[in-house]
Design an enzyme around this catalytic site. Structure first.
Site, mmCIF file in Angstrom:
data_model
loop_
_atom_site.group_PDB
_atom_site.id
_atom_site.type_symbol
_atom_site.label_atom_id
_atom_site.label_comp_id
_atom_site.label_asym_id
_atom_site.label_seq_id
_atom_site.Cartn_x
_atom_site.Cartn_y
_atom_site.Cartn_z
ATOM 1 N N ASP A 1 30.832 44.517 43.066
ATOM 2 C CA ASP A 1 32.272 44.464 42.838
ATOM 3 C C ASP A 1 32.618 43.011 42.479
ATOM 4 O O ASP A 1 31.792 42.106 42.573
ATOM 5 C CB ASP A 1 33.061 44.969 44.048
ATOM 6 C CG ASP A 1 34.453 45.456 43.629
ATOM 7 O OD1 ASP A 1 34.907 45.086 42.524
ATOM 8 O OD2 ASP A 1 35.103 46.196 44.390
HETATM 9 C C1 NOJ Z 1 37.823 45.118 42.095
HETATM 10 C C2 NOJ Z 1 37.925 46.539 42.525
HETATM 11 O O1 NOJ Z 1 37.572 46.648 43.900
HETATM 12 C C3 NOJ Z 1 37.048 47.501 41.735
HETATM 13 O O2 NOJ Z 1 37.376 48.806 42.094
HETATM 14 C C4 NOJ Z 1 37.221 47.279 40.270
HETATM 15 O O3 NOJ Z 1 36.431 48.186 39.554
HETATM 16 C C5 NOJ Z 1 36.871 45.851 39.948
HETATM 17 N N1 NOJ Z 1 37.759 44.950 40.660
HETATM 18 C C6 NOJ Z 1 36.952 45.555 38.451
HETATM 19 O O4 NOJ Z 1 38.250 45.582 38.014
#
Ligand code: NOJ
Length: 752
Positions: A296
Site C-alpha cells: 500500500d
Molecule cells: C491507499 C489506500 O489504502 C489504498 O486502498 C489505495 O489503493 C492506495 N492508497 C492507492 O491509491
C-alpha cells in the site's frame, strides 16, 4: 581441445550477454515467438538479459503528481523510465498521457519493457456506480459483476491496466470510514462478492483489450482496527483471522485475482508488510496464489514508524523477504535494494522472483504483444458514460436501496401530489452521490435527489426545496424554521439527512456515528408537523439512529448511489421500483454497542431479560436497531414449510432443504431468501448463526415459490482447536428467512 571449446563457449556467452545488455535491438521483445509458445521461458530469457537495476526498476511504482506546481517532475520521471527505473505508475490516466509514457518505455528504454498503469477504479470509472457497501446490499452477484465489467471497459479505454479493487475487507466496526469500500460484515457474502468483482474486472481473458488486473485488498484484517480508527493496530485471534477476515481473500484467489495489496496495519505485533507468515506461507504456499503483491501507499517506509525497521534499507529487506513485490511510492526498493544485493543481504534470486511476477502480469495483459493496446483514442471517446452503462448504474442503484421502516405505509408516494417539501442540503449535493472514492467521477454527471424527484412527479406537482443545514449538518441560520414552515404547507415531505461523501472512506473514521451536526434536531422538529414524511438517508456507513428511528415512521437507506442517484431514489419513492435491498452490515442503536454483528458467539450467559447476570447492557437493549440481512419491501413475504429431505446427513453426503416463500401483498417484488446454520455443540464455540446461502427470487402478487438449498459438509466445517479444518458430527440448526433475525427453523443431525 574440449577445454578450448569450453573456453570459447563461455567467452561467446559472455560477449553475447555484454552485447545484448548494451545494444538490445528495439522491438525484439515484441516479436519473440516464445511469448506465445512458452511464456515462462520468454520471461526467464528476458530476466537473463536484465541488469539488477533494471529488475529492481520493475519493482518500483511511482505516482503521477497531477497537483504538482510545475511539471519539472516530468523530465525526472521520463529519464527514470528511459533508465528502466520505473515499472509501473499509479494515478496517470487518459489515452494521450499514458501513451506518451508508454512510448518512452517501449521505444527509448534499453529493453523496451512496457509500463503498467494502475488506478483506484473502486466503483466505476466515469460512470460512477453505488459505493461498494451499497452494491453489496443488492445481494445481486450478477449485477455486481456487471458494474465491475463496465468499470473495466471504461477504465481500460482510458489507458488503465490495473485497478486497486476489489476491497474485500470485512468490517464489523462502522466507525471505520473504509467500511464504505467493502461488502460489509459477513465473510460468506463478502467472499461471493469478492469473486464476482474479480471476474467482472478481469473478464474471461486477461489479454483482451478491456480487462483490468484486479487487486484484492488490503491483505489483511484491516477492517479490524482497534476503535475503528483508520490505520490503527489489529490484535485478533487466529480463529477470527481465518474465519472472518481471510475468506474473501481466499475467494478472490480462487477466482483468479491477479494481484493482492498489503494492509497498513499490524496483526498481533507483525506489520502486514513484514508478515512473511501470511504473505508467503498462507497466501502463496497454502493457497497457491502466484500473482503479484503490491504494497500500500508508502507502507514499506512505514515499517520504520511501526518500529520493526531501523532504516529504509531494513524496511525494504523486510518487505521483500515477506513477499511484497512492488513498492508503491516509497522509493525504498529503488534506492536500497541494489546495495543490499551487493552486500549479499538480499539474494538476486529474491529480486528475480519479484521481477518475474511483475513481468508475468505484463505478459498476461498481452502488453509484450502490443504495448499500446490500451491506448486507443476511439475507444476512449465511445466507451465512457454510454447509455447502457447509465442504465446499469440506475438498475444497480435502485437495487442497493434498503427500506428500513414504512410503518405508516407512507411509501410509495403518489406522483400527483399537489406539493412536496424537499428538505436537506444533501438533496442538491452532486458531489456526495459519487461517494468517497470516485476516481475521475464528474459531479456534472450526477442526477441529484432534487432533480430525480422533480423529473418523476406530475407536471402539476410543486416541489419546493430548503437546504436547512450546511455541509457538516449544522443549521443554516434560521433555516430549520423555514423548513418546518414549508413542510406545514405541503402535502408530503421528503427529508434527506446523512453524511456527505467525505465523512466516510480512507482516514475518515468517526467516533460518533449518529446523524452529523444538528440533523437530529431538524428531523425532530419536522415530524412534529404531522405530515406524511419520508426520511431518506445518504451515508457511507451504518448510522446510530436510535431516537430518530423511534420518531420517524418512514426511513429509506440510500447510501451514496453514484451518477444515477436521483433517478434511483425517485424510482423507489414513487413505486416504479419495489425496494429489495437487505443490509449487509448491522445498524447499532448507539455508539456504545459497537462492535455489534449478527454472527457473534452465544457466551456462557446469553442475554436474558429475566436474569440480571447475563450478557447485556443496563441502559439499552443488547439487540441492534436493524440486523444484518434486514430490509423491507412494499409487499410482504411469508416463509413456510421448512423441510430437510432427511433428518440426518452422513459426513461426505449432502442434504436438501426447502422452504415455501409467498408474496402476500399487492406488489410484485424481489426477495432475498437467506439460509443460516448453527452448529449447536462443537469442540470449539461456534457463532449463533452463519450465513451459508442465499437466493434472489422474483414473485408476483400471491405467487409462491419453493426455494431449495443443498447443504454440503464444507458448509458445516470449521477450524478445531489446532486450527485444522474439521467437520464434527452432531446437531445443526437451519434458519431460513428474510433477515438474520426473522427466520423459521429446523434441525438435522450430522452422523459419522
Ligand atoms: C491507499 C489506500 O489504502 C489504498 O486502498 C489505495 O489503493 C492506495 N492508497 C492507492 O491509491
Amino acid at each position: 581441445m574440449s577445454k578450448m571449446l569450453k573456453i570459447c563457449k563461455s567467452w561467446f556467452i559472455c560477449l553475447s550477454i555484454i552485447f545484448l545488455t548494451t545494444f538490445y535491438p528495439y522491438g525484439k521483445l515484441y516479436s519473440d515467438p516464445l511469448q506465445e509458445s512458452n511464456p515462462d521461458h520468454f520471461i526467464d530469457s528476458l530476466l537473463s538479459i536484465m541488469t539488477i537495476e533494471e529488475k529492481i526498476g520493475q519493482l518500483n511504482m511511482f505516482h503521477w503528481p497531477w497537483s504538482a506546481q510545475d511539471d519539472s517532475f516530468k523530465t525526472v520521471y521520463e529519464k527514470m523510465i528511459r533508465d528502466g527505473k520505473i515499472g509501473s505508475f499509479l494515478g496517470i490516466y487518459g489515452v494521450k498521457n499514458t501513451k506518451e509514457l508508454q512510448k518512452i518505455a517501449v521505444e527509448e528504454s534499453r529493453l523496451g519493457i512496457p509500463l503498467l498503469f494502475a488506478f483506484d477504479v473502486i466503483h466505476g470509472w466515469r460512470t460512477i456506480f453505488p459505493v461498494p457497501l451499497a452494491e453489496a446490499c443488492s445481494w445481486d452477484l450478477e449485477t455486481i459483476e456487471k458494474t465491475a465489467r463496465a468499470a473495466a471497459v471504461e477504465a481500460t479505454s482510458s489507458g488503465i491496466h490495473w485497478t486497486f479493487a476489489p476491497m474485500v475487507d470485512i468490517a464489523r466496526d462502522p466507525r471505520w470510514g473504509r467500511i464504505v469500500e467493502g461488502s460489509g460484515e459477513d465473510p460468506f457474502l463478502g467472499s461471493m462478492i469478492a469473486a464476482a468483482r474479480v471476474k467482472g474486472f478481469q473478464g474471461d481473458k486477461l489479454d483482451d483489450e478491456n480487462t483490468l488486473l484486479a487487486c484484492a485488498k488490503h491483505f489483511t484484517a484491516y477492517g479490524g482496527v482497534e476503535g475503528g480508527r483508520d490505520y490503527n493496530t489489529v490484535d485478533i485471534s487466529d480463529r477470527t483471522l481465518f474465519e472472518v477476515y481471510l475468506p474473501p481473500f481466499h475467494a478472490a484467489v480462487k477466482a483468479g485475482v491477479a494481484t493482492i495489496m498489503g494492509a497498513f496495519n499490524e496483526i498481533a505485533g507483525v506489520p502486514m508488510h513484514a508478515n512473511e507468515q501470511l504473505l508467503t506461507s498462507v497466501l502463496r504456499n497454502q493457497w497457491g496464489f502466484n500473482g503479484l503483491v503490491v504494497s500500500d501507499w508508502t507502507a514499506i517506509k512505514e515499517l520504520q514508524s511501526h518500529g520493526v525497521a531501523a532504516d529504509p534499507a531494513a524496511a525494504g529487506m523486510l518487505a521483500l523477504r515477506a513477499g511484497v513485490d512492488i513498492d508503491m511510492v516509497s522509493g525504498i526498493y529503488l534506492t536500497e535494494l541494489p546495495a543490499l544485493v551487493k552486500a549479499g543481504k538480499i539474494s538476486e534470486d529474491l529480486i528475480n522472483q519479484a521481477a518475474r511476477r511483475v513481468l508475468k502480469a505484463k505478459h498476461a495483459l498481452g502488453l509484450f504483444n502490443d504495448p499500446f493496446k490500451y491506448h486507443n483514442i476511439q475507444r476512449e471517446q465511445n466507451n465512457i458514460l454510454s447509455a447502457e452503462n447509465l442504465q446499469l448504474a440506475r438498475d444497480m442503484a435502485r437495487k442497493s436501496i434498503v427500506l428500513l421502516k414504512n410503518s405508516a405505509n407512507i411509501l410509495p408516494l403518489k406522483k400527483n401530489l399537489k406539493s412536496i417539501a424537499l428538505i436537506g442540503g444533501l438533496a442538491t449535493d452532486q458531489v456526495s452521490p459519487l461517494g468517497a472514492w470516485a476516481g475521475i467521477g464528474d459531479t456534472h454527471d450526477v442526477i441529484s435527489i432534487l432533480e430525480g424527484i422533480r423529473g418523476a412527479v406530475s407536471p402539476k406537482t410543486k416541489v419546493s426545496f430548503q437546504a436547512a443545514y450546511d455541509s457538516n449538518g449544522f443549521e443554516n441560520y434560521g433555516e430549520f424554521q423555514k423548513a418546518s414552515d414549508l413542510v406545514k404547507k405541503c402535502d408530503a415531505a421528503i427529508v434527506v439527512l446523512g453524511e456527505p461523501a467525505q465523512m466516510s472512506g480512507e482516514a475518515a473514521s468517526r467516533a460518533d456515528i449518529g446523524l452529523p451536526g444538528d440533523q437530529t434536531r431538524l428531523i425532530r422538529m419536522l415530524v412534529k408537523n404531522n405530515k406524511p414524511l419520508v426520511l431518506i438517508l445518504m451515508n457511507g456507513r451504518p448510522l446510530a439512529l436510535d431516537e430518530v428511528a423511534e420518531e420517524t415512521s418512514t426511513i429509506l437507506e440510500t447510501w451514496h448511489l453514484g451518477v444515477q442517484m436521483g433517478n434511483a431514489v425517485a424510482d423507489v419513492v414513487f413505486g416504479d421500483y419495489n425496494p429489495s435491498g437487505k443490509l449487509t452490515v448491522t445498524f447499532p442503536r448507539t455508539n456504545g454497542q459497537i462492535p455489534v454483528y449478527y454472527n457473534h458467539k452465544n457466551t456462557g450467559r446469553p442475554p436474558d431479560f429475566s436474569d440480571h447476570y447475563t450478557s447485556k447492557y443496563i441502559d439499552i437493549p443488547w439487540t441492534p436497531l436493524y440486523p444484518f440481512g434486514y430490509g423491507l419491501s412494499y409487499t410482504t413475504y411469508s416463509y413456510n414449510d421448512l423441510k430437510c429431505d432427511r433428518r440426518s446427513m452422513i459426513i461426505n453426503d449432502s442434504l436438501l432443504i426447502s422452504v415455501q416463500v409467498t408474496n402476500n401483498g399487492p406488489w410484485e417484488g424481489e426477495e432475498i431468501v437467506q439460509l443460516y446454520l448453527q452448529d449447536e455443540v462443537a469442540s470449539v464455540t461456534r457463532p449463533v448463526k452463519e450465513l451459508k446461502g442465499f437466493k434472489r427470487i422474483h414473485l408476483k402478487p400471491a405467487e409462491s415459490q419453493k426455494v431449495e438449498f443443498l447443504i454440503t459438509p464444507d458448509m458445516l466445517s470449521f477450524y478445531d482447536q489446532r486450527m485444522m479444518k474439521t467437520v464434527e458430527p452432531g446437531k445443526f440448526k437451519v434458519f431460513i428467512g428474510g433477515s438474520s433475525e426473522n427466520t423459521i427453523e429446523q434441525t438435522f443431525e450430522l452422523m459419522q
